[in-house]
Scaffold this motif. Structure first.
Motif, PDB file in Angstrom:
ATOM      1  N   ILE A 361       0.837  -1.201   0.000  1.00 45.60           N
ATOM      2  CA  ILE A 361       0.000   0.000   0.000  1.00 45.60           C
ATOM      3  C   ILE A 361       0.877   1.257   0.000  1.00 45.60           C
ATOM      4  CG2 ILE A 361      -1.633   1.350   1.376  1.00 45.60           C
ATOM      5  CD1 ILE A 361      -2.876  -1.302   2.272  1.00 45.60           C
ATOM      6  N   ALA A 362       1.916   1.242   0.818  1.00 42.01           N
ATOM      7  CA  ALA A 362       2.818   2.399   0.879  1.00 42.01           C
ATOM      8  C   ALA A 362       3.543   2.594  -0.451  1.00 42.01           C
ATOM      9  CB  ALA A 362       3.828   2.198   2.013  1.00 42.01           C
ATOM     10  N   TRP A 364       2.631   1.651  -3.533  1.00 43.12           N
ATOM     11  CA  TRP A 364       1.741   2.088  -4.604  1.00 43.12           C
ATOM     12  C   TRP A 364       1.241   3.510  -4.387  1.00 43.12           C
ATOM     13  CZ3 TRP A 364       1.494  -0.210  -9.137  1.00 43.12           C
ATOM     14  CH2 TRP A 364       1.872  -1.547  -9.228  1.00 43.12           C
ATOM     15  N   ARG A 365       0.979   3.887  -3.144  1.00 43.49           N
ATOM     16  CA  ARG A 365       0.526   5.259  -2.885  1.00 43.49           C
ATOM     17  C   ARG A 365       1.599   6.270  -3.284  1.00 43.49           C
ATOM     18  NH1 ARG A 365      -2.175   6.486   2.800  1.00 43.49           N
ATOM     19  NH2 ARG A 365      -2.337   8.480   1.684  1.00 43.49           N
ATOM     20  N   ARG A 366       2.848   5.910  -3.087  1.00 32.90           N
ATOM     21  CA  ARG A 366       3.929   6.858  -3.363  1.00 32.90           C
ATOM     22  C   ARG A 366       4.318   6.894  -4.835  1.00 32.90           C
ATOM     23  NH1 ARG A 366       9.844   7.148  -0.299  1.00 32.90           N
ATOM     24  NH2 ARG A 366      10.631   8.949  -1.475  1.00 32.90           N
ATOM     25  N   HIS A 368       2.548   5.222  -7.660  1.00 31.21           N
ATOM     26  CA  HIS A 368       1.630   4.734  -8.690  1.00 31.21           C
ATOM     27  C   HIS A 368       1.440   5.718  -9.843  1.00 31.21           C
ATOM     28  CE1 HIS A 368      -1.133   7.311  -6.415  1.00 31.21           C
ATOM     29  NE2 HIS A 368      -1.939   7.288  -7.457  1.00 31.21           N
ATOM     30  N   SER A 379       6.978  -4.079  -4.577  1.00 35.85           N
ATOM     31  CA  SER A 379       5.947  -4.947  -4.010  1.00 35.85           C
ATOM     32  C   SER A 379       6.343  -6.422  -4.124  1.00 35.85           C
ATOM     33  CB  SER A 379       4.616  -4.709  -4.732  1.00 35.85           C
ATOM     34  OG  SER A 379       4.172  -3.385  -4.546  1.00 35.85           O
TER      35      SER A 379
END
Length: 479
Positions: A361-362, A364-366, A368, A379
């Motif tokens: 999650i971290a 992809w949030r940063r 993506h 990942s």
């Protein structure tokens, strides 16, 4: 003082190491059971020490090549591809090295060819001489591999019949096709992600882990990564549908590649106009993936049992982070007389899965928006490092994409990846089994002898460079 690096000398050093490793692998590799030597025999002792001698030479050559790439006159990509071919060539003639998984692949392929359910039964159900080549721990274990790989394995097993050597050659050719596709995709991914193609080839293709485990070990991860890379190249271009198909096929080799569908969806969304482009892209990728899965499964006839087989139990002695912590916690609880000891391992595995999800999650949030391929690489690295099972070649899942898509300023990450690769390359015996005390001493002794030879060569080269400072033509690219 830094000594100039001559690319030709580095190529020869790596070729020597690879050739010595391949030659010694005949004595201590993952050979058929009837050819296994007694561990204390003279040939096995010399073979193990010699294998690690060659392995350290190969790792040193790779490190020196990395220095040359960081220099002002780095070798051309064509030179790097030639180097990869030179270093891989001796390993093609060697027996399987560092793992016996290729025998499992052949047994599973023979089971599919014989219309047996590989998702419900292990290779022991097959019977015959091929079964005895499979490591005992996997004799009764169903396969977690998808229909794409099983179709390849079945075709090779059907062609080879009872000839194990022919089957090994066939599986190695399949792995080489995967490696070739990886090598084809790496510089293209690097250019589209703003990375240096030379560095990508060095870290992602010439990496000792790839040579040892995808070429010499013939692991099906090569096919998965090749298809995954091809799908991402397509998605970064103008063919998102082809990208979704190829990434789905990669996931139908090994499931971790399914994470690549998220990257394809994000790349597809960039090309869509109107409202809710991401939702439309996700729905499109889901539809293409579902159709590809259904069509492939129907063509291969293996069914959907691989979904249930994904929870195939791991080796109880697996040295992944969560498994190691689970065993240590269980041992501590047992010594305290606690009845909770049996829950320690499952608890740590669950914690590892939770940590993996949070890390993804971290990532992809940063990343993506600008670097979805890089987020995917990070990942897959988290999946490999925090999962319940790890093998050295699992690190290549994320490293392949990190090599191609890491930002230009991420020098520390690349350096850490290179150091980890070198260390993991030394972690497994050529036979694929855990070492005992004597074997560990032999391995350390062979590696230390290689370090001594390298140090002496360095001193001689340094003296030669000092005495030749007035020459107008350098011996190689300065670093």
């Amino acid at each position: 003082m830094r000594v100039p690096v001559d690319t030709r000398h580095v190529q020869f050093l790596g070729l020597t190491g690879s050739a010595v490793l391949a030659a010694c692998g005949v004595a201590v590799g993952a050979v058929p059971v009837r050819e296994v030597l007694a561990p204390r025999s003279e040939a096995a002792v010399l073979g193990l020490a010699g294998a690690y001698f060659g392995l350290v030479l190969l790792i040193a050559a790779w490190a020196l090549l990395g220095r040359a790439i960081r220099g002002p006159e780095p070798p051309a990509p064509r030179t790097l591809l030639l180097t990869l071919a030179l270093w891989a060539a001796p390993l093609l003639a060697a027996p399987p090295l560092f793992s016996r998984d290729v025998y499992s692949y052949l047994a599973q392929g023979a089971m599919v060819d014989a219309r047996m359910d590989v998702y419900a039964q292990g290779p022991a159900h097959l019977g015959g001489p091929l079964t005895y080549e499979v490591a005992p721990i996997w004799q009764h274990t169903p396969t977690p591999y998808g229909p794409v790989f099983l179709a390849c394995a079945a075709a090779i097993a059907g062609f080879a019949r009872a000839e194990v050597s022919t089957g090994i050659l066939g599986m190695r050719l399949v792995a080489l096709l995967g490696v070739a596709l990886m090598v084809f995709c790496l510089p293209r991914l690097a250019r589209r992600c703003g990375a240096d193609p030379r560095t990508a080839l060095w870290l992602g293709a010439l990496n000792p882990l790839l040579l040892l485990h995808l070429v010499a070990g013939a692991h099906n991860d090569a096919v998965m990564l090749g298809l995954l890379g091809a799908g991402l190249v397509a998605a970064l271009g103008w063919w998102p549908v082809a990208g979704a198909v190829l990434v789905t096929l990669a996931a139908l080799v090994k499931a971790p590649a399914a994470l690549g569908l998220l990257a394809v969806a994000l790349l597809w969304a960039r090309r869509l106009d109107g409202r809710l482009p991401r939702l439309r892209a996700v729905l499109a990728v889901t539809g293409v993936s579902a159709a590809t899965t259904a069509a492939t499964t129907a063509l291969t006839g293996t069914g959907y049992g691989w979904i249930a087989a994904l929870d195939t139990p791991v080796s109880p002695q697996n040295w992944s982070l969560t498994s190691s912590l689970g065993r240590m916690t269980g041992a501590a609880l047992t010594s305290l007389g606690s009845s909770l000891a049996e829950f320690a391992l499952p608890a740590w595995h669950t914690a590892g899965i939770a940590a993996t999800v949070l890390a993804m999650i971290a990532f992809w949030r940063r990343h993506h928006l600008r670097r979805p391929v890089y987020a995917l690489g990070l990942s897959l690295t988290a999946v490999a490092l925090l999962g319940p099972a790890i093998r050295p070649w699992y690190v290549l899942w994320g490293l392949f994409l990190i090599a191609a898509a890491a930002p230009s300023g991420s020098i520390r990450l690349r350096r850490a990846a290179a150091v980890a690769s070198g260390m993991l390359a030394l972690a497994v015996l050529p036979s694929g089994f855990a070492p005992d005390g004597t074997q560990l001493l032999l391995a350390v002794g062979g590696g230390a002898a290689a370090v001594l030879v390298l140090w002496c060569a360095y001193q001689l080269n340094a003296r030669g460079s000092s005495s030749g400072r007035g020459r107008t033509e350098p011996l190689g690219s300065p670093v």
